[in-house]
Design an enzyme around this catalytic site. Structure first.
Site, short mmCIF file in Angstrom:
data_model
loop_
_atom_site.label_atom_id
_atom_site.label_comp_id
_atom_site.label_asym_id
_atom_site.label_seq_id
_atom_site.Cartn_x
_atom_site.Cartn_y
_atom_site.Cartn_z
N GLU A 64 7.44 -20.83 8.14
CA GLU A 64 8.69 -21.35 7.57
C GLU A 64 8.46 -22.29 6.39
O GLU A 64 9.29 -22.35 5.47
CB GLU A 64 9.50 -22.07 8.65
CG GLU A 64 10.09 -21.16 9.72
CD GLU A 64 9.17 -20.99 10.92
OE1 GLU A 64 9.60 -20.40 11.93
OE2 GLU A 64 8.00 -21.47 10.85
N PHE A 126 16.50 -26.07 24.88
CA PHE A 126 15.33 -25.40 24.32
C PHE A 126 15.47 -25.23 22.81
O PHE A 126 16.47 -24.74 22.32
CB PHE A 126 15.16 -24.03 24.99
CG PHE A 126 14.01 -23.22 24.44
CD1 PHE A 126 12.70 -23.63 24.65
CD2 PHE A 126 14.24 -22.06 23.73
CE1 PHE A 126 11.64 -22.90 24.15
CE2 PHE A 126 13.19 -21.31 23.23
CZ PHE A 126 11.88 -21.73 23.44
N GLN A 127 14.48 -25.69 22.08
CA GLN A 127 14.41 -25.62 20.62
C GLN A 127 15.59 -26.30 19.94
O GLN A 127 16.08 -25.85 18.89
CB GLN A 127 14.27 -24.16 20.15
CG GLN A 127 12.92 -23.55 20.54
CD GLN A 127 12.62 -22.25 19.85
OE1 GLN A 127 13.53 -21.51 19.46
NE2 GLN A 127 11.34 -21.93 19.69
N MET A 482 -9.92 -33.80 -5.08
CA MET A 482 -9.31 -35.02 -5.58
C MET A 482 -9.61 -36.20 -4.67
O MET A 482 -9.87 -37.32 -5.14
CB MET A 482 -7.80 -34.84 -5.75
CG MET A 482 -7.11 -36.02 -6.44
SD MET A 482 -7.75 -36.35 -8.09
CE MET A 482 -6.76 -35.22 -9.07
#
Length: 568
Positions: A64, A126-127, A482
């Site tokens: 995602e 849930f979720q 970096m």
């Protein structure tokens, strides 16, 4: 007789009873949405089912986070809001980095998330996560849809808010039962009384700015990402042509003037050119357009930045005016319109002596680099020379990003995509995917390091599935470059947790996906590798084996003035 898919598609003018998911897709089509980047899940099942009858194309990413970054890349190149979609819970939270990235770089997104049914909201089901609450600080606005009849209005408002004024992301959270509920869609209208978009700048302040330009002796125009998002690059060039103003850019402002333009002094700030930094420090007039004076330019020292200058600050967001650096002439409004109005009224200042000083700095402190076995700067220049001025370049974050900003010859606005404000590693590959889908006919190059590449490397599958001919230049030094450089300079070369000892063989990774891989070990092979990549019709991964001891110069240490550069 069975209907074909084209017969079943939801037409924008349909007035039959539709589900919330169908109403949503119809509303998106009316906003001219062509692509959605997403990943399915339980809380968006009605929406994915409705997509089968929608003309909108869905692009299936592999994570995602990539959906948000790909929508971001699409928006930066096209100038239109990008759209991404995820399910509830972890799907929604995986979008957060991409949303924050778009927010900090003022990129228009419409973010769609599934949510548990309204009857379960607040029960820790849930979720379930409060994604509107989580994203509130990193969106322009958020919606939790509780009535299917509100969807057309919310979609219209979301696109208007995302793309107008200072662009940014807008989130729409869609409970599953709202997606499944039915209604006859109504025509939506905008009624945002509390949302103000500024257009024309104040006429008196514009006259004052024009006068300040005419009377200045050492002016500098400081162009940021707001120039790009406002489509003001043409107006900026015309102003420069009329007045002869020297120009410096931020990282986000690259492309405001084409590389090699005689008025362009380069990027200003931490890894900017010596000339750009000296000019800003010594100028008597700083015309800041679409910038936020961030700490990568000012070192967080607003009170010590351009202290000799009168400051004109042009921005569409009034909250930015005076936030970091005091503006003597603040002008709120659309950058393109304001620059055009200033150009009409401005007269060329007498700045021949100023230009002589600038040319002396350029001669004394050019951007250069050591010719090593495989110089990353040479790679940037070679790709730029061979790929051509219409190439779209996406970068990830790190040393390679700064080398690209310094040495890649960007010629046009919306042709250089990079994560600036958030500095999100993993941005580059999905952003290149979004750019290629926004401009199918264009050549798209990704410049990426081995650290950032491995954060979203799974999106090679997306490239292959959708047959995207993205060319990847992987600068592979086996370290987090970096961070290693910062540890080298500020920690006495005590290197901690920056070695990527278990890097894979990236050519074998490319081969596993059916992508052409090319390994480059010497400077003599760079041109041949780039030419081979350009000649190949599909995606290519070029693995450039550079040294970990290649560092980015010049560099302004944190907390130091922009004239206190190391490595100049």
């Amino acid at each position: 007789m069975m209907e074909s898919r084209s017969d079943q598609m939801i037409k924008p003018g349909s007035e039959r009873n539709l589900t919330g998911a169908e109403i949503l897709l119809k509303a998106l089509a009316e906003e001219n949405v062509e692509l959605i980047f997403g990943y399915p899940g339980g809380a968006v099942l009605p929406l994915y089912d409705a997509l089968l009858q929608s003309p909108i194309r869905h692009v299936l990413v592999r994570h995602e986070q990539a959906a948000a970054h790909a929508a971001d890349g699409y928006a930066r190149v096209s100038g239109k809001p990008g759209v991404c979609l995820a399910t509830s819970g972890p799907g929604a939270t995986n979008l957060v980095t991409g949303i924050a990235n778009a927010y900090m770089d003022s990129v228009p997104l419409v973010v769609l998330t599934g949510q548990v049914p309204t009857t379960l909201l607040g029960t820790d089901s849930f979720q379930e996560v409060d994604i509107t609450g989580i994203t509130m600080p990193i969106t322009k606005h958020s919606y939790l849809v509780k009535d299917v009849r509100d969807i057309p209005r919310i979609v219209k408002e979301a696109f208007y808010i995302a793309g107008s004024g200072r662009p940014g992301p807008v989130a729409i959270d869609l409970p599953k039962d709202v997606q499944a509920a039915t209604a006859v869609p109504e025509t939506a209208s905008l009624n945002l009384k509390s949302y103000k978009v500024f257009g024309k700048g104040n006429a008196g302040q514009i006259m004052e700015a024009a006068k300040a330009i005419r009377t200045s002796k050492r002016p500098v125009l400081y162009a940021g990402g707001g120039v790009i998002s406002a489509g003001a690059d043409g107006a900026l060039r015309e102003l420069c042509r009329k007045t002869g103003l020297p120009v410096v850019t931020t990282l986000m402002g690259i492309g405001s003037l084409p590389h090699g333009h005689p008025n362009l002094l380069g990027m200003v700030g931490m890894h900017g050119t010596v000339t750009a930094n000296y000019a800003v420090d010594d100028c008597d007039l700083l015309i800041a357009v679409g910038v936020r004076f961030d700490d990568r330019v000012t070192s967080g020292l607003g009170h010590r930045f351009a202290t000799k200058a009168k400051v004109i600050h042009i921005d569409i967001d009034p909250a930015e005016i005076g936030k970091v650096v005091r503006a003597n002439i603040p002008i709120v409004g659309d950058a393109r319109q304001i620059l055009e109005d200033i150009r009409e009224r401005a007269e060329p200042p007498e700045i021949a002596d100023w230009w002589r000083q600038i040319r002396l700095w350029q001669e004394s402190h050019p951007l250069n680099y050591a010719q090593t076995d495989l110089s990353p700067q040479l790679i940037m220049e070679t790709i730029g020379e061979l790929a051509g001025e219409t190439t779209v370049v996406a970068t990830d974050v790190g040393q390679h990003q700064m080398w690209a900003a310094q040495f890649y010859p960007v010629q046009r606005s919306r042709h250089f995509l990079t994560s600036s404000g958030l500095g999100a590693m993993g941005f580059g590959l999905p952003a290149a995917i979004g750019a290629q889908l926004a401009r199918p006919e264009a050549l798209v190059f990704l410049i990426v390091g081995d650290g950032g590449f491995q954060m979203t490397m799974q999106e090679l599958a997306t490239i292959v599935q959708y047959r995207l001919p993205v060319k990847i230049a992987l600068l592979n030094n086996g370290v987090l470059g970096m961070v290693r450089q910062l540890q080298g300079v500020f920690c006495g070369e005590r290197f901690s947790e920056i070695q990527l000892h278990a890097n894979p063989d990236f050519l074998k990774i490319a081969e596993a996906y059916g992508i052409l891989g090319i390994r480059v070990k010497t400077a003599a092979d760079v041109e041949k590798a780039v030419q081979k990549a350009l000649a190949h019709q599909g995606p290519v991964l070029m693995d450039f084996l550079i040294s970990a001891d290649e560092w980015v110069w010049p560099m302004v240490p944190p907390g130091k003035a922009i004239t206190e550069m190391l490595g100049r």
